[in-house]
Design a protein around this motif. Structure first.
Motif, short mmCIF file in Angstrom:
data_model
loop_
_atom_site.label_atom_id
_atom_site.label_comp_id
_atom_site.label_asym_id
_atom_site.label_seq_id
_atom_site.Cartn_x
_atom_site.Cartn_y
_atom_site.Cartn_z
N ASN A 90 -1.64 -11.02 -11.13
CA ASN A 90 -1.14 -10.38 -9.91
C ASN A 90 -1.13 -8.86 -10.05
O ASN A 90 -0.19 -8.18 -9.65
N THR A 91 -2.22 -8.34 -10.61
CA THR A 91 -2.30 -6.93 -10.98
C THR A 91 -3.63 -6.34 -10.54
O THR A 91 -4.67 -7.00 -10.59
N VAL A 92 -3.56 -5.09 -10.11
CA VAL A 92 -4.75 -4.28 -9.83
C VAL A 92 -4.71 -3.08 -10.77
O VAL A 92 -3.64 -2.55 -11.08
N TYR A 93 -5.90 -2.67 -11.20
CA TYR A 93 -6.01 -1.56 -12.14
C TYR A 93 -6.79 -0.41 -11.51
O TYR A 93 -7.68 -0.62 -10.68
N LEU A 94 -6.48 0.81 -11.97
CA LEU A 94 -7.28 1.98 -11.66
C LEU A 94 -7.79 2.51 -13.00
O LEU A 94 -7.01 2.97 -13.82
N HIS A 95 -9.11 2.44 -13.17
CA HIS A 95 -9.74 2.92 -14.39
C HIS A 95 -10.25 4.34 -14.12
O HIS A 95 -11.03 4.55 -13.18
N MET A 96 -9.81 5.27 -14.95
CA MET A 96 -10.16 6.68 -14.76
C MET A 96 -10.86 7.20 -16.00
O MET A 96 -10.33 7.08 -17.11
N ASN A 97 -12.02 7.80 -15.80
CA ASN A 97 -12.82 8.35 -16.89
C ASN A 97 -13.09 9.83 -16.65
O ASN A 97 -13.00 10.30 -15.51
N ASN A 98 -13.45 10.52 -17.72
CA ASN A 98 -13.79 11.94 -17.64
C ASN A 98 -12.74 12.71 -16.84
O ASN A 98 -13.06 13.44 -15.89
N LEU A 99 -11.50 12.54 -17.21
CA LEU A 99 -10.39 13.15 -16.47
C LEU A 99 -10.44 14.66 -16.56
O LEU A 99 -10.81 15.25 -17.59
N LYS A 100 -10.02 15.30 -15.45
CA LYS A 100 -10.01 16.75 -15.32
C LYS A 100 -8.59 17.22 -15.03
O LYS A 100 -7.78 16.45 -14.49
N PRO A 101 -8.28 18.48 -15.33
CA PRO A 101 -6.93 18.98 -15.03
C PRO A 101 -6.54 18.80 -13.57
O PRO A 101 -5.37 18.55 -13.26
N GLU A 102 -7.51 18.88 -12.66
CA GLU A 102 -7.20 18.71 -11.23
C GLU A 102 -6.89 17.26 -10.86
O GLU A 102 -6.51 16.98 -9.72
N ASP A 103 -7.03 16.34 -11.80
CA ASP A 103 -6.61 14.96 -11.56
C ASP A 103 -5.12 14.76 -11.80
O ASP A 103 -4.58 13.68 -11.56
N THR A 104 -4.46 15.79 -12.27
CA THR A 104 -3.01 15.71 -12.52
C THR A 104 -2.26 15.43 -11.23
O THR A 104 -2.55 16.03 -10.19
N GLY A 105 -1.30 14.52 -11.32
CA GLY A 105 -0.48 14.20 -10.16
C GLY A 105 0.24 12.88 -10.34
O GLY A 105 0.14 12.23 -11.38
N ILE A 106 0.96 12.51 -9.31
CA ILE A 106 1.60 11.19 -9.29
C ILE A 106 0.65 10.23 -8.59
O ILE A 106 0.17 10.51 -7.49
N TYR A 107 0.41 9.10 -9.23
CA TYR A 107 -0.51 8.10 -8.70
C TYR A 107 0.28 6.92 -8.15
O TYR A 107 1.16 6.38 -8.84
N TYR A 108 -0.05 6.54 -6.94
CA TYR A 108 0.64 5.45 -6.25
C TYR A 108 -0.36 4.34 -5.92
O TYR A 108 -1.49 4.61 -5.51
N CYS A 109 0.09 3.11 -6.08
CA CYS A 109 -0.68 2.01 -5.50
C CYS A 109 0.03 1.55 -4.23
O CYS A 109 1.25 1.73 -4.08
N THR A 110 -0.76 0.99 -3.35
CA THR A 110 -0.23 0.61 -2.04
C THR A 110 -1.02 -0.55 -1.49
O THR A 110 -2.23 -0.67 -1.72
N ALA A 111 -0.35 -1.42 -0.76
CA ALA A 111 -0.98 -2.59 -0.18
C ALA A 111 -1.13 -2.40 1.33
O ALA A 111 -0.19 -1.96 2.00
N ARG A 112 -2.31 -2.76 1.80
CA ARG A 112 -2.51 -2.72 3.24
C ARG A 112 -1.96 -4.00 3.85
O ARG A 112 -2.36 -5.10 3.48
N THR A 113 -1.04 -3.86 4.76
CA THR A 113 -0.39 -5.00 5.39
C THR A 113 -0.89 -5.15 6.82
O THR A 113 -1.66 -4.32 7.32
N GLY A 114 -0.51 -6.22 7.49
CA GLY A 114 -0.91 -6.43 8.86
C GLY A 114 -2.22 -7.19 8.99
O GLY A 114 -2.79 -7.69 8.01
N VAL A 115 -2.75 -7.25 10.18
CA VAL A 115 -3.93 -8.07 10.47
C VAL A 115 -5.18 -7.54 9.79
O VAL A 115 -6.16 -8.28 9.64
#
Length: 127
Positions: free
Chosen positions: A77-102
């Protein structure tokens, strides 16, 4: 009620890799398309990746294309975000979110189309 929890954020050097996890409770995650958004200090929350309920993947614009991708592990019951070749501009808070509704089976770059959010996990890219 669907609840999401992100984990895996860390301090990583430029050029490094990191995988974030988004684990769900209260509902079956593969019923939903799952988006990943990033919010850097002082900036709007922006989409970086998405995976539909059927497993179709989207990496958005120049922010992440070719470097970030999502995957699903339905048994956990898990989704992953794989990140490669990270850059300083990738710094931040990362959120996952589910699309709900029809339209929950579709991805979107618009945060207004998502109805359930995790609390976020901090990623810092710095030497």
């Amino acid at each position: 009620q669907l609840q999401l929890v992100e984990s895996g954020g860390d301090l990583v050097q430029p050029g490094g890799s990191l995988t974030l996890s988004c684990t769900a409770s209260g509902s079956i995650l593969n019923d939903y398309s799952i988006g990943w958004f990033r919010q850097a200090p002082g900036r709007e929350r922006e989409a970086v990746s998405c995976i539909t309920s059927s497993g179709v993947k989207y990496d958005y614009k120049d922010r992440a294309r070719g470097r970030f991708t999502s995957s699903r592990e339905n048994a956990k019951n898990t989704v992953y975000l794989h990140m490669n070749n990270l850059k300083p501009e990738d710094t931040g808070i990362y959120y996952c979110t589910a699309r709900t509704g029809v339209l929950k089976h579709l991805c979107s770059e618009q945060k207004a189309n998502f109805g359930a959010w995790g609390q976020g996990t901090q990623v810092t890219v710095s030497s």
